[in-house]
Design an enzyme around this catalytic site. Structure first.
Site, PDB file in Angstrom:
ATOM      1  N   ASP A  79      39.126  43.813  34.098  1.00 42.55           N
ATOM      2  CA  ASP A  79      38.279  43.996  32.930  1.00 42.55           C
ATOM      3  C   ASP A  79      38.052  45.501  32.775  1.00 42.55           C
ATOM      4  O   ASP A  79      38.437  46.306  33.624  1.00 42.55           O
ATOM      5  CB  ASP A  79      36.969  43.207  33.037  1.00 42.55           C
ATOM      6  CG  ASP A  79      36.381  42.928  31.648  1.00 42.55           C
ATOM      7  OD1 ASP A  79      36.821  43.578  30.672  1.00 42.55           O
ATOM      8  OD2 ASP A  79      35.489  42.082  31.520  1.00 42.55           O
TER       9      ASP A  79
HETATM   10  C1  BGC Z   1      34.996  42.590  28.156  1.00 37.51           C
HETATM   11  C2  BGC Z   1      36.284  41.840  27.996  1.00 37.51           C
HETATM   12  C3  BGC Z   1      37.105  42.455  26.908  1.00 37.51           C
HETATM   13  C4  BGC Z   1      37.352  43.911  27.258  1.00 37.51           C
HETATM   14  C5  BGC Z   1      38.226  44.630  26.277  1.00 37.51           C
HETATM   15  C6  BGC Z   1      35.226  44.080  28.305  1.00 37.51           C
HETATM   16  O1  BGC Z   1      34.036  44.791  28.238  1.00 37.51           O
HETATM   17  O2  BGC Z   1      34.296  42.075  29.257  1.00 37.51           O
HETATM   18  O3  BGC Z   1      36.039  40.489  27.749  1.00 37.51           O
HETATM   19  O4  BGC Z   1      38.296  41.774  26.727  1.00 37.51           O
HETATM   20  O5  BGC Z   1      36.108  44.573  27.332  1.00 37.51           O
HETATM   21  O6  BGC Z   1      37.591  44.849  25.098  1.00 37.51           O
END
Ligand code: BGC
Length: 748
Positions: A281
């Protein structure tokens, strides 16, 4: 195009899928360690951010790395023009010409927004959910994107957690079915088609169990919950062929998910045989340092790579540390080869080596993004997502003529809030508001009053919504208007940016001064239809007690107002059912239907020594699976094809459903079981089947379900799936509190 890139393109422009593995091997042999690490490196684009801005991530540096072939993927680059620009660098200016995979949060639609995922889950309509993902994939892929960071398959039992809006609710069975529908919708049958995109099941794993519902918090759960509740939707997504997984910000039992060998190597890539890749993530590699697990970036890189995190999202950890770790002999190059093979495999499957610009067709972009077809699809999904929670005295549907209707609430005219939380590609203020939707019904007189301002200033993806708690101007006007009306429709609840990432709440009642507004209006006209907007279950006890009709309309996306108006006026008969329990108050949370019985479930002796609260009933306000229709349904004749079955036999269950009302309607027939005694105690009810059935007034139908080894067992505390002999109850009905039951035995 440099010669070597042409060579690479020629080498890889071979269509036969069986040779992907050979091609990967050939390519790996040509790659330097830095180029391999580059494939494991993902950068955010140059415009929007979806997390904290990283250190050292200047655009200049990103371009430099792109040109060196040190970037395997980019996220949040969107639109044919922008995607083509970065892809051109990767393909034409790097030594090997390996195309980028372009990721984006296509969570509930791309530009034309569908209801938030929790709302879609309330439809229990797997075909519609699949179609919604297909529509989103068609729009996103026409805009240059070939990979979505969805579906989120995190089970959530805690409405305080803001990201409950992004999943399918509290149940692993429903959650697994929806995970599969979404994966199939995004990926289709052919990943190489220009209209499908790779899906990403996230967040692996247990993010939804963040302690006290607080965002990014620690997770400490036992093996029973992990294997029986958290993992099944991921497993279902993997079995359905999901090509990527994203790990999560949380630690699980003391080990951050990003560095978790057990989750990623042992279970996902080992036991489940997953051959796609895992993305971290947003900067979650760095966060292993903050968690207190890795001493520094070098250690974070080592731990994450060994644990099977294949790609680093905007973390700068792999790109800075991994090559040296390999050169120092700390990490074997084989670890990189494995990760890179997985990433290249998905790129081959997408057909990016055949045509890196296949998602970059301006004509298709123009025709597809925001098309009439997309609008029709999200409207259909929005109607299906609405849940009728209460309809006393049949106040709904509204009469179409001769009525004076007061529409009250700042959310009623809001064109931004209904778009929900994940909507980076959509323009602000592009939803059809409830006001606009209702204005289309011209037979009535419609009077609108905001009542009061909901929030102060702007609401957006990055900042907290500033709630108005003091300015009550407008309440008086609303009350005066309500007094004149035959029926009052009040649109109250949460702003679209009050749920989603970083938006945990400790109160689940109506925010701002909406409760006060509701009570003031009620004093002059109790004939109220409350249309709730929310990204999570709310606790609305007062409303439930006093307001005759309550409709849960979530955040329904671009077509919100049209969907709500059609339901209120009865042009669409609602059939949604709650995918998550509504608590009576926040103190009951986490509250869920598949709880354990405890040793003292009932008040036998008329004293306090039983499992309950002293100050509130222990039952929910609205149970999982609850939802009404403008017609009524009657269940009868639950029949089994026997009373005793051998493990491995099919248990056939049938039930008769009759539409006893006056209009056509749809009902979600739900089947639950209870395994009465087991080596690891089982919940009081577990959903094991459901079917969405449409019946005309007066019509009956017999519905059949089959229970078998796959549904009658559970994971023991070693994570092994077992089916044990014993006594089972079967419950069938229109919600999880159904009492229509029968039973059977399972023998060895
Ligand atoms: C979130 C993810 C997301 C990623 C990209 C993160 O902060 O937890 O779910 O896909 O950002 O935007």
């Amino acid at each position: 195009m440099p010669f070597i890139a042409c060579q690479a393109q020629k080498t890889f422009q071979m269509k036969n899928k069986n040779t992907f593995e050979q091609k990967i091997k050939v390519l790996l042999k040509q790659m330097t360690i830095e180029e391999k690490v580059g494939q494991m490196n993902q950068y955010n684009g140059f415009w929007d951010v979806t997390g904290p801005a990283p250190e050292g991530g200047s655009a200049e540096k990103k371009y430099e790395h792109l040109r060196k072939g040190w970037v395997g993927s980019m996220l949040t680059v969107r639109g044919v023009e922008q995607v083509r620009a970065v892809q051109k660098i990767a393909v034409e200016e790097t030594r090997l010409g390996i195309p980028l995979i372009i990721g984006f949060d296509v969570i509930h639609g791309y530009k034309t927004l569908s209801p938030i995922p929790l709302a879609e889950a309330a439809s229990w309509d797997l075909n519609a959910i699949k179609k919604s993902a297909e529509t989103a994939a068609a729009e996103a892929s026409a805009s240059g994107i070939n990979w979505t960071f969805g579906p989120m398959v995190d089970i959530s039992r805690d409405a305080r957690w803001g990201r409950s809006m992004e999943g399918a609710g509290e149940d692993p069975f429903l959650g697994s079915k929806i995970a599969v529908a979404r994966v199939q919708g995004f990926q289709g049958d052919d990943l190489s088609s220009p209209t499908t995109i790779a899906a990403c099941a996230k967040h692996f794993a247990a993010y939804g169990f963040s302690e006290s519902g607080k965002e990014y918090n620690t997770v400490d759960i036992g093996t029973s919950t992990l294997h029986n509740i958290v993992l099944p939707p991921f497993k279902a997504a993997v079995d359905a062929g999901v090509r990527t997984l994203m790990n999560s910000f949380n630690e699980l039992n003391g080990v951050p998910a990003t560095g978790n060998v057990y989750l990623q190597r042992d279970i996902l890539k080992g036991k489940w045989g997953f051959n796609g890749f895992v993305i971290s993530d947003w900067a979650s590699l760095n966060e292993m340092i903050t968690w207190g697990h890795a001493k520094n970036k070098r250690e974070a890189a080592r731990l994450a790579a060994l644990a099977g995190s294949d790609m680093d999202m905007e973390g700068y950890v792999y790109i800075e540390e991994l090559a040296q770790l390999v050169k120092d002999g700390v990490i074997q190059e084989a670890i990189l080869d494995d990760a890179v093979s997985r990433i290249l495999r998905v790129k081959f499957e997408l057909g990016l080596f055949d045509d890196p610009y296949k998602y970059c067709d301006e004509k298709r972009e123009k025709e597809t993004v925001g098309s009439k077809k997309a609008h029709e699809a999200v409207l259909d999904m929005a109607k299906k997502s609405i849940v009728l929670l209460k309809n006393q005295n049949k106040i709904l549907p509204l009469k179409k003529e001769g009525q004076k209707i007061a529409l009250i609430g700042a959310l009623a005219s809001d064109k931004n809030s209904p778009l929900g939380s994940w909507r980076i590609a959509a323009e602000n203020n592009t939803a059809v508001s409830v006001l606009e939707g209702m204005q289309q019904y011209k037979g009535n007189e419609l009077l609108f009053e905001k009542g009061s301002e909901f929030f102060i200033g702007d609401s957006n993806f990055l900042q907290e919504v500033k709630i108005n708690t003091s300015n009550k101007s407008g309440v008086k006007e609303a009350v005066a208007t309500a007094k004149k009306a035959d029926v009052v429709v009040m649109v109250l609840g949460e702003n679209g940016f009050q749920s989603g990432e970083g938006r945990s709440r400790t109160e689940l009642d109506l925010p701002a001064i909406q409760q006060e507004l509701l009570e003031e209006v009620y004093k002059v006209n109790p004939n109220i239809v409350l249309v709730l907007n929310s990204g999570r279950p709310l606790s609305i006890n007062w409303a439930d007690k006093h307001i005759p009709a309550i409709v849960e309309a979530w955040h329904l996306g671009t077509e919100t107002g049209n969907a709500v108006a059609q339901v209120l006026y009865g042009d669409y008969n609602p059939s949604g059912k709650l995918p998550m329990t509504f608590p009576r108050n926040v103190g009951q949370v986490p509250i869920y239907y598949n709880y354990k019985n405890t040793g003292r479930p009932t008040n036998k002796d008329n004293n306090v020594f039983w499992s309950h609260y002293s100050d509130v009933e222990k039952t929910p306000l609205y149970p999982f699976g609850h939802g009404l229709s403008y017609t009524t349904f009657e269940y009868s004749d639950v029949i089994l094809n026997g009373t005793s079955f051998k493990i491995g036999d099919d248990v056939d269950v049938s039930v008769t459903l009759k539409n006893t009302g006056k209009v056509t309607g749809k009902e979600v027939v739900q089947l639950y079981i209870r395994d009465l005694y087991a080596s690891v105690t089982r919940p009081v009810k577990e959903l094991k089947g459901f079917e969405l059935v449409k019946l005309k007034a007066g019509e009956s139908k017999t519905i059949h379900f089959t229970l078998n080894k796959e549904t009658l067992g559970f994971y023991d505390n070693d994570g092994t799936y077992v089916v044990e002999p014993g006594d089972f109850k079967v419950f069938i009905g229109g919600s999880s509190i159904t009492t229509l039951e029968t039973d059977f035995k399972l023998v060895d």
